[in-house]
Design an enzyme around this catalytic site. Structure first.
Site, short mmCIF file in Angstrom:
data_model
loop_
_atom_site.label_atom_id
_atom_site.label_comp_id
_atom_site.label_asym_id
_atom_site.label_seq_id
_atom_site.Cartn_x
_atom_site.Cartn_y
_atom_site.Cartn_z
N LYS A 239 -5.20 29.02 12.98
CA LYS A 239 -5.68 28.66 14.32
C LYS A 239 -4.83 27.53 14.90
O LYS A 239 -4.85 26.41 14.38
CB LYS A 239 -7.13 28.20 14.30
CG LYS A 239 -7.66 27.95 15.72
CD LYS A 239 -8.96 27.20 15.76
CE LYS A 239 -8.78 25.71 15.81
NZ LYS A 239 -8.20 25.20 17.09
N GLY A 291 -4.40 17.30 11.22
CA GLY A 291 -5.04 16.81 12.43
C GLY A 291 -5.62 15.42 12.21
O GLY A 291 -5.14 14.68 11.35
N THR A 293 -8.06 12.22 11.29
CA THR A 293 -8.81 11.85 10.09
C THR A 293 -10.29 12.14 10.26
O THR A 293 -10.95 12.58 9.32
CB THR A 293 -8.55 10.35 9.78
OG1 THR A 293 -7.18 10.21 9.42
CG2 THR A 293 -9.43 9.87 8.64
N GLY A 296 -10.79 15.74 9.67
CA GLY A 296 -10.48 15.97 8.26
C GLY A 296 -11.65 15.62 7.37
O GLY A 296 -11.97 16.35 6.41
N GLU A 313 -3.73 16.92 5.95
CA GLU A 313 -2.65 16.04 6.41
C GLU A 313 -3.19 15.40 7.68
O GLU A 313 -3.31 16.06 8.71
CB GLU A 313 -1.37 16.83 6.63
CG GLU A 313 -0.13 15.98 6.60
CD GLU A 313 0.28 15.57 7.99
OE1 GLU A 313 -0.20 14.50 8.42
OE2 GLU A 313 1.04 16.29 8.63
N CYS A 347 2.13 12.18 13.61
CA CYS A 347 1.17 11.57 12.68
C CYS A 347 1.83 10.47 11.85
O CYS A 347 1.18 9.52 11.45
CB CYS A 347 0.55 12.63 11.79
SG CYS A 347 1.76 13.77 11.13
N GLU A 478 -4.98 4.63 15.09
CA GLU A 478 -3.88 5.51 15.48
C GLU A 478 -3.97 5.76 16.99
O GLU A 478 -4.98 6.25 17.48
CB GLU A 478 -3.99 6.83 14.72
CG GLU A 478 -2.87 7.79 15.04
CD GLU A 478 -2.88 9.01 14.14
OE1 GLU A 478 -3.97 9.52 13.85
OE2 GLU A 478 -1.79 9.45 13.74
#
Lengths: 567, 315
Positions: A239, A291, A293, A296, A313, A347, A478
């Protein structure tokens, strides 16, 4: 100077830095060696011999509407069956994808629901035994074919990537697409050599891999995911991110062209719900996610206690350490590559800049001079260095961080050489059938970071925050934009302490001409990737992945294969 | 003076990035005209004859006989024995724009006593040179006797500054050839650049535009001018400017043969030093065959047709 509502009092002024920060391309350069040029010691980049527009003008066909690529064919998305929890759930079966530089709709993309995900997983399941039983050299042939076809259609893919995602054509053409081909070539080579990667073991495929990828390197991330999975004998349900589906769908066409057996790769589009349906589907053996955190962590929770394997990741806040004995001019170049590559939507971006105190002023000054020559504007112009921000939501997030940085007392410097302004927003509003997506217009009185506040598209100039403290939000979170936070340190010990003082651990950079120091520091950095005297260099043979909250598992290289085999 | 080092990998990567700029249409034409005006049209061979130098001067004044409106070259660059020929030819053509640059100081090796090299310079100036292209003593530099190198540059500069008393032209410009091919490393190129710039600016650096240049090569050693080494030298010039506000010029020489390469160099100058250096006062190309490629490219831009080699005049 762009309009300012006076809410950003921290923007530095009166300094040489600001002379760069507010320079507009229309300003006439002082005559060489004139008194004014000599006394301020400023360099001008924007007035003499400006580059003529160099638009990439090749036309690329984009369909009005794209379906889901399941079992080797494009199919329509299906409405969800009413369930107890969501009776008569009615949802939009298609959504628009826009060009972030113009806000014009490019196409309509299918939104996959739970039934579509199920169809895709069934197709992948059905195809998997045959794919795994194929002679490894035959699997390699398919991968080689994909790689070659990507090369042949490179220009088209690059244009599509830039239209859909906003990244400069220079980067999609010279970095993204060539790396895509390299990844398929590289993993084609592994297909029949897996026994050598795992000596003494007999590696077996995992089965069906659900792969969810981000919008910053759309096709490249697809290649990172698909190539090793296929080489190891798995089948795939992939996806792409909802803002950048077009190149993945073009890859689906390539898979048809090269006669990849149906069901081996299924590409289904949609937003977070679609991703959640993939994660929760019981027929999937492995989830690979790249993508944020936050997402994730949710995936890790959802997968916990199931048979599914997982690699993540995730985000990063990577330290970029400049020692006083570095080659400063090249270190500055490394900083630029580290944070302004792909608008900072990386990232592993070197977003926390740690500079040794003795060279702090020099690095700051040179960085601002270099930032002034970064060309901001139309991503389709071949001379653009910094294109459009990927989405309205991302632009808002970046601007929120810029405001936070100013509010917390850091000194904001904005720079860049501006290209031609995109069309005015008001002009667009009066034009009927513009295909706009109903995104509210970006306010015209933002901080100075938006070079074209009255125009269509999402824009942010290169930004440098100086005087940042480790406790500042911009030093911890981030930003995922062209914003670098500069801090200083005195000793290597302090540099390490500051570098590792983060929940993330994806990447780090070190600049010093002293070899022994390089190894000393690199050894102690908590980061999956450490770049020494360079930054943001990628190669399929080099494993990539994080520590701590930046995730686990490696992609690329021999180590990356581990995530796709059972030994 | 602090010692600056250069990371070779990143310097080369940066230099290569300038080549990916897309210079089209109006920018291409403006760039080519600019490059033409920055040319030091050069002939530096043992077999150079007065006739060849006369042709060279004619070519510098009229790069394309059918296009008298094209910019003239900045200078002709010749051996000392041919300065007078060049001077007389330019005078007979009624030209006051094209300068006469002479290599001196024991070009190309510099392996002579300093007194001989100084005398070489004095004679060149007395013969009518507008510009002196000197070589540094690479032997002294590589042996670590940096002060000697700085001293010889200062002395030659002093001779140039005193040109009127030698019966020469006023404000004789000095270009310091580092011969980077023999210095080998970028670290050395940077160190030699810093040293030469400091020596050139020691007299205050307040002369007219372009009195001091640093230059890559004699053209007699390979590699001659490359983009990375030129970048390293441009960075040294930039750092001196940011620190002192004084400008020094740059001249890559040797190996730049095509119009396209010249545009790459101009992109590098523009994005490293900025707009002020985009002038023959501050940037020159030392080249012999570059001019005709630029002329042919301009013809192509204007007519859509490539001229055959025999359609453009030789120097």
């Amino acid at each position: 100077m762009p309009t300012s509502d006076g809410d950003s009092p921290r923007v530095s002024n009166g300094s040489a830095a600001n002379a760069i920060a507010v320079r507009e391309p229309s300003r006439i350069s002082p005559a060489p060696a004139s008194a004014s040029a000599a006394s301020s010691h400023a360099l001008e980049f924007a007035s003499a011999w400006d580059y003529a527009p160099a638009p990439e003008s090749t036309k690329v066909d984009i369909a009005m509407r794209y379906g889901l690529f399941i079992d080797g064919a494009f199919t329509e998305p299906q409405a969800d069956k009413p369930t107890k929890s969501s009776p008569a759930a009615k949802r939009d079966l298609y959504f628009k994808t826009i060009n972030p530089a113009t806000e014009q709709a490019l196409s309509e993309i299918a939104s996959a629901g739970a039934r579509d995900v199920d169809r895709a997983v069934q197709a992948a399941r059905k195809a998997q035994p045959k794919w795994a039983a194929l002679k490894p050299t035959e699997r390699a042939k398919y991968l080689f074919r994909i790689a070659r076809r990507v090369q042949e259609r490179a220009r088209e893919l690059a244009i599509l990537e830039t239209l859909d995602g906003g990244k400069p054509i220079r980067e999609s053409r010279d970095i993204d697409i060539p790396l895509v081909a390299q990844h398929f070539f590289y993993h084609a080579g592994w297909a029949d050599k897996l026994a050598y990667a795992f000596p003494g073991a007999s590696p077996k495929p995992l089965g069906v891999c659900g792969q969810i990828i981000p919008w910053n390197f759309p096709l490249l991330m697809a290649a990172w995911k698909i190539a090793p999975a296929l080489a190891c004998g798995n089948t795939v349900v992939l996806k792409p991110a909802e803002t950048t589906s077009l190149t993945a769908l073009r890859l689906a066409e390539i898979l048809q062209e090269i006669d990849l057996p149906p069901g081996v790769v299924n590409i289904i589009t949609g937003a977070g719900d679609t991703g959640a349906a993939i994660v929760e589907h019981p027929g999937i053996d492995k989830i690979a996610f790249t993508g944020s955190t936050d997402v994730g962590k949710r995936i890790a929770k959802a997968v916990a206690g199931t048979q599914k394997r997982l690699t993540l990741e995730l985000g990063g806040k990577s330290p970029h350490i400049i020692f006083e004995d570095a080659s400063i001019d090249q270190a500055v170049e490394g900083i630029i590559q580290g944070i302004f590559f792909n608008q900072g939507h990386v990232c592993c971006a070197g977003s926390r800049l740690l500079v040794q105190e003795s060279v702090l002023d020099e690095v700051k000054h040179k960085l601002l001079v270099r930032m002034a020559s970064i060309r901001v504007g139309d991503p389709m112009d071949k001379n653009t260095d910094l294109g459009a921000i990927n989405s309205h939501a991302q632009l808002k997030r970046i601007e929120g961080y810029i405001d936070a940085g100013c509010n917390e007392g850091a000194e904001l410097n904005v720079a860049g050489t501006l290209g031609k302004a995109p069309p005015k927003r008001s002009a667009l509003a009066s034009a009927p059938a513009s295909g706009g997506t109903g995104v509210p217009p970006v306010s015209g009185s933002l901080s100075t970071s938006n070079p074209f506040p009255d125009s269509t598209g999402y824009w942010c100039r290169p930004c440098l925050f100086a005087g940042v403290q480790p406790s500042h939000i911009i030093a911890r979170e981030e930003i995922f934009g062209p914003v670098v936070a500069m801090m200083s340190f005195r000793t290597p010990e302090e540099a390490l302490a500051r570098a590792n003082n983060t929940p993330y651990g994806l990447a780090a950079g070190v600049w010093t001409d002293k070899g022994s120091k390089i190894f000393e520091i690199a050894k102690k950095l908590e980061a999956g990737v450490v770049w020494l005297n360079t930054y943001n260099r990628f190669d399929p043979a080099s494993p990539f992945g994080g520590f701590k909250e930046s995730g686990f598992g490696r992609e690329g290289g021999m180590q990356g294969l581990q995530a796709y085999v059972r030994v | 003076m602090s010692i600056r080092t250069v990371d070779a990998v990143m310097a080369e990567q940066r230099a290569a990035s300038f080549k990916t700029r897309s210079i089209k249409s109006s920018a291409k034409k403006a760039g080519l005209l600019l490059a033409l005006s920055m040319l030091d049209l050069t002939t530096l061979e043992g077999k150079d004859s007065p006739e060849k130098v006369r042709a060279l001067c004619q070519k510098a004044v009229t790069p394309d006989p059918v296009r008298p409106d094209l910019p003239k070259a900045a200078a002709v660059c010749v051996y000392p024995a041919l300065i007078r020929t060049a001077r007389e030819t330019l005078e007979s053509l009624g030209d006051t724009h094209v300068k006469v640059a002479a290599v001196a100081t024991g070009f190309p090796s510099g392996q002579y006593p300093l007194s001989v090299r100084i005398r070489d310079t004095e004679l060149a100036i007395a013969d009518g040179a507008d510009e002196i292209d000197m070589v540094i003593s690479r032997g002294s530099f590589l042996a670590g006797r940096y002060d000697e190198v700085a001293e010889e540059i200062r002395e030659v500069k002093a001779v140039c500054n005193a040109s009127s008393s030698l019966g020469g032209r006023e404000h004789v410009h000095l270009k310091v050839i580092l011969e980077t091919g023999e210095l080998e490393t970028y670290d050395n190129a940077r160190r030699a650049s810093d040293l030469a710039i400091e020596a050139l600016l020691q007299d205050g650096g307040d002369g007219p535009a372009g009195t001091g240049f640093i230059k890559t090569s004699t053209g007699k050693v390979q590699p001659a001018a490359t983009m990375p080494v030129t970048l390293v030298m441009l960075e040294a010039i930039r750092d001196a400017y940011l620190a002192t506000g004084k400008m020094v010029g740059m001249k890559p020489a040797g190996g730049i043969r095509t119009a396209k390469e010249s545009l790459h160099y101009l992109v590098m100058v523009k994005e490293t030093l900025g707009d002020a250096w985009l002038s023959p006062d501050w940037f020159r190309f030392g080249a012999s065959t570059l001019m005709n490629d630029i002329v042919r490219q301009i013809q192509w831009l204007e007519s859509g047709k490539y001229a055959a080699r025999y359609d453009v005049t030789e120097a």
